[in-house]
Design an enzyme around this catalytic site. Structure first.
Site, PDB file in Angstrom:
ATOM      1  N   ASP A  68      -6.645  43.159 -21.113  1.00 53.31           N
ATOM      2  CA  ASP A  68      -6.363  43.456 -19.802  1.00 53.31           C
ATOM      3  C   ASP A  68      -7.532  43.329 -18.884  1.00 53.31           C
ATOM      4  O   ASP A  68      -8.526  43.287 -19.203  1.00 53.31           O
ATOM      5  CB  ASP A  68      -5.790  45.080 -19.487  1.00 53.31           C
ATOM      6  CG  ASP A  68      -5.659  45.557 -18.215  1.00 53.31           C
ATOM      7  OD1 ASP A  68      -4.811  44.873 -17.581  1.00 53.31           O
ATOM      8  OD2 ASP A  68      -6.283  46.294 -17.940  1.00 53.31           O
ATOM      9  N   ASP A 122      -8.111  44.742 -14.973  1.00 56.75           N
ATOM     10  CA  ASP A 122      -8.409  45.955 -14.285  1.00 56.75           C
ATOM     11  C   ASP A 122      -8.494  47.276 -14.965  1.00 56.75           C
ATOM     12  O   ASP A 122      -7.693  47.684 -15.774  1.00 56.75           O
ATOM     13  CB  ASP A 122      -7.433  46.147 -12.967  1.00 56.75           C
ATOM     14  CG  ASP A 122      -7.514  45.176 -11.746  1.00 56.75           C
ATOM     15  OD1 ASP A 122      -8.705  44.886 -11.381  1.00 56.75           O
ATOM     16  OD2 ASP A 122      -6.547  44.469 -11.644  1.00 56.75           O
TER      17      ASP A 122
END
Length: 201
Positions: free
Chosen positions: A12, A14
């Protein structure tokens, strides 16, 4: 969890590779003020999810065009807010030591993903954004797409996440999941430096 059989790592962005929490907070609070939404409620469901999903939850009366417009506005509030966006603790250490193919799978669009990764000094060899999928997290499509682009079966991938919707997406893809920030994954990690030690014993 046995990490010796991992063939690729899917990150991922953020909160995982990039510390952008403050910028995300500012953008959603600014957006909520403009659209008359509860900022705390928006932030409670926004992390890790596509902006359109959060907009639909917060403003259920909007038409599809209204949702698209409101989500686009939310992203606009983030594009140039990069002053305190940096790599997360251990990110550079992990990527420098990683001997496996890797990709980034994000709920951001391409412009925002490139801006934030650039601010953090990270260049992703494979990048899957919300624009590359029909359904964003918690749907597994993004992680399945990244695994396909790397030429690896999703079941042989390790997904690294910091949000429940992302963990759900990784598990739905059939991957094993390492989770940050106390989120319940198959492996809980404090930071990416710890994951580097697990992957390079």
């Amino acid at each position: 969890m046995d990490l010796t059989t991992i063939a690729a790592v899917l990150f991922d962005m953020d909160g995982t590779l990039v510390d952008s929490d403050a910028a995300v907070d500012r953008a959603w609070r600014g957006w909520a003020a403009e659209f008359g939404a509860d900022p705390d409620a928006a932030l409670a469901v926004a992390h890790g999810a596509p902006a359109e999903r959060t907009v639909r939850l917060m403003l259920p009366g909007l038409t599809d065009d209204g949702v698209a417009s409101a989500a686009a506005r939310q992203l606009e509030l983030q594009y140039d807010d990069l002053s305190d966006v940096v790599a997360t603790r251990g990110a550079h250490e992990l990527l420098a030591s990683l001997r496996l193919p890797w990709a980034v799978v994000t709920s951001a669009d391409l412009r925002l993903a490139k801006a934030r990764l650039g601010a953090a000094g990270i260049e992703a060899p494979v990048l899957v954004t919300v624009e590359d999928v029909r359904a964003g997290k918690p749907d597994p499509e993004g992680y399945l797409r990244a695994a396909e682009l790397l030429g690896v079966a999703a079941r042989d991938c390790l997904v690294v996440e910091d949000a429940e919707v992302g963990v759900a997406a990784g598990r739905a893809a059939g991957a094993r999941v390492a989770a940050l920030k106390g989120v319940d994954g198959d492996l809980r990690i404090d930071d990416l430096a710890q994951l580097a030690r697990f992957l390079n014993p």
